[in-house]
Scaffold this active site. Structure first.
Site, PDB file in Angstrom:
ATOM      1  CB  THR A   1     -11.021   2.196  -2.900  1.00 24.76           C
ATOM      2  OG1 THR A   1     -10.256   2.452  -1.721  1.00 24.76           O
ATOM      3  CG2 THR A   1     -11.397   3.507  -3.569  1.00 24.76           C
TER       4      THR A   1
ATOM      5  CG  ASP B   1      -2.021   1.012   1.170  1.00 25.37           C
ATOM      6  OD1 ASP B   1      -2.229   1.581   0.089  1.00 25.37           O
ATOM      7  OD2 ASP B   1      -2.678   1.224   2.203  1.00 25.37           O
TER       8      ASP B   1
ATOM      9  CD  GLU C   1      -8.600   6.390  -5.293  1.00 32.05           C
ATOM     10  OE1 GLU C   1      -9.541   6.862  -4.649  1.00 32.05           O
ATOM     11  OE2 GLU C   1      -7.668   5.766  -4.766  1.00 32.05           O
TER      12      GLU C   1
ATOM     13  CG  PHE D   1     -10.491   1.843   3.688  1.00 32.35           C
ATOM     14  CD1 PHE D   1     -10.379   1.069   2.553  1.00 32.35           C
ATOM     15  CD2 PHE D   1      -9.996   3.136   3.649  1.00 32.35           C
ATOM     16  CE1 PHE D   1      -9.783   1.553   1.394  1.00 32.35           C
ATOM     17  CE2 PHE D   1      -9.395   3.637   2.498  1.00 32.35           C
ATOM     18  CZ  PHE D   1      -9.280   2.848   1.379  1.00 32.35           C
TER      19      PHE D   1
ATOM     20  CE  LYS E   1      -7.363   2.077  -3.923  1.00 39.64           C
ATOM     21  NZ  LYS E   1      -6.051   2.376  -3.289  1.00 39.64           N
TER      22      LYS E   1
END
Length: 326
Positions: free
Chosen positions: A157, A18, A97, A179, A133
């Site tokens: 996400t 990440d 993203e 998350f 994303k």
């Protein structure tokens, strides 16, 4: 000699870095990697990123972009360039993203996703190595549904609730990223507690609920636990399809030597066919879930702010003459 916790964990879950820190990715050699606007902005502030920024800016200029569109195009190109560099270091996929300001616009999200993929293709990267994303809004999930139907793989996400996970399953998205750490943070603040025993950690248990639902119903969408606050959270989800972990926690996992066992097990198959969740139901459940509602919006706002910070950095770097001053 006992293997490190990280080595053992890799036998139970696919480990994803990440980060956009290329040196960290080179060190830990994860299968996949994820990025987001905050990580891209942080990476862009490093002196070693100067060459990538310069190249992105010059490419945007050569394509004919000017003024505000020049900066926005530079950000997209830079984001993809980081992805290309990451893919040189890993065997799997990188998540890239879509601009978070498009999170409530289905058509704009689809368009931006295809623009990003076109950039990757220009660098010789095929779409099977890219995960687009997208924030797990209703509009974002519907964009992913269209993209997936066209063979474009998506990572949904900012996912905080089972209702979001169900809608993603209906859309047949490739992967979801619940998350863990942000859920824990929210509950600690809301309930005014310092910590939870790991078996009661609300973030960990949220992922377990999604895992049970997906596996019981034969849903092929992959689950990638994300946003971890501790090694304990990571290890509590050993056996999850994927786990995306920041370099600091990867370092700790590499140093630990204790035995790692899978914590998630396949549930019994469900005898009931799940019903597709409708838009009104999704939005009602989201509004009723204060944690998910607040964290989804604050996450989108945070990614928008990070992109704005990168825009400011680039504007300052270009100067009036258009030359970089990093």
């Amino acid at each position: 000699m006992t293997q490190s916790a990280l080595s053992q964990l890799k036998s139970h879950s696919t480990i994803v870095a990440d980060t956009s820190d290329l040196s960290a990715i080179a060190k830990f050699r994860p299968q996949d990697a994820t990025t987001n606007p905050s990580l891209i902005t942080a990476a862009a502030e490093q002196p070693e990123s100067r060459e990538l920024i310069e190249a992105a800016y010059q490419q945007a200029k050569q394509e004919g972009y000017t003024s505000d569109t020049l900066v926005e195009r530079t950000i997209d190109i830079l984001t993809v360039k980081f992805g290309v560099e990451i893919l040189k270091l890993i065997e799997g996929r990188v998540s890239t993203e879509v601009d978070a300001s498009l999170s409530y616009d289905t058509e704009a999200t689809i368009k931006k996703a295809k623009e990003l993929l076109a950039l990757y293709k220009g660098y010789g990267i095929e779409s099977d190595r890219i995960l687009i994303k997208i924030a797990s809004t209703w509009e974002g999930i519907q964009a992913a549904k269209v993209l997936e139907a066209e063979g474009i793989h998506c990572n949904l996400t900012l996912l905080f609730g089972l209702h979001q996970a169900k809608a993603c399953a209906d859309a047949k998205v490739t992967l979801v990223s619940p998350f863990v750490g942000r859920i824990l943070d929210w509950y600690k603040k809301a309930e005014q507690v310092q910590s939870y025993p790991i078996e009661k950690d609300p973030g960990v248990n949220s992922v377990k609920a999604i895992y049970d639902y997906y596996k019981a119903n034969g849903i092929k969408t992959e689950i990638m636990g994300a946003s971890f606050r501790s090694v304990e959270q990571v290890l509590a989800l050993a056996g999850c399809d994927l786990l995306t972990v920041a370099p600091a926690l990867l370092e700790k996992l590499e140093q630990e030597q204790h035995n790692v066992e899978p914590q998630l097990v396949q549930p019994n198959p469900s005898t009931k066919q799940p019903h597709a969740i409708q838009e009104i139901v999704f939005k009602t459940q989201l509004e009723d879930d204060l944690m998910a509602f607040q964290l989804l919006q604050s996450g989108i706002d945070g990614f928008i702010k990070a992109r704005e910070q990168l825009s400011t950095l680039l504007r300052q770097s270009f100067g009036l003459s258009g030359d970089l001053k990093l």
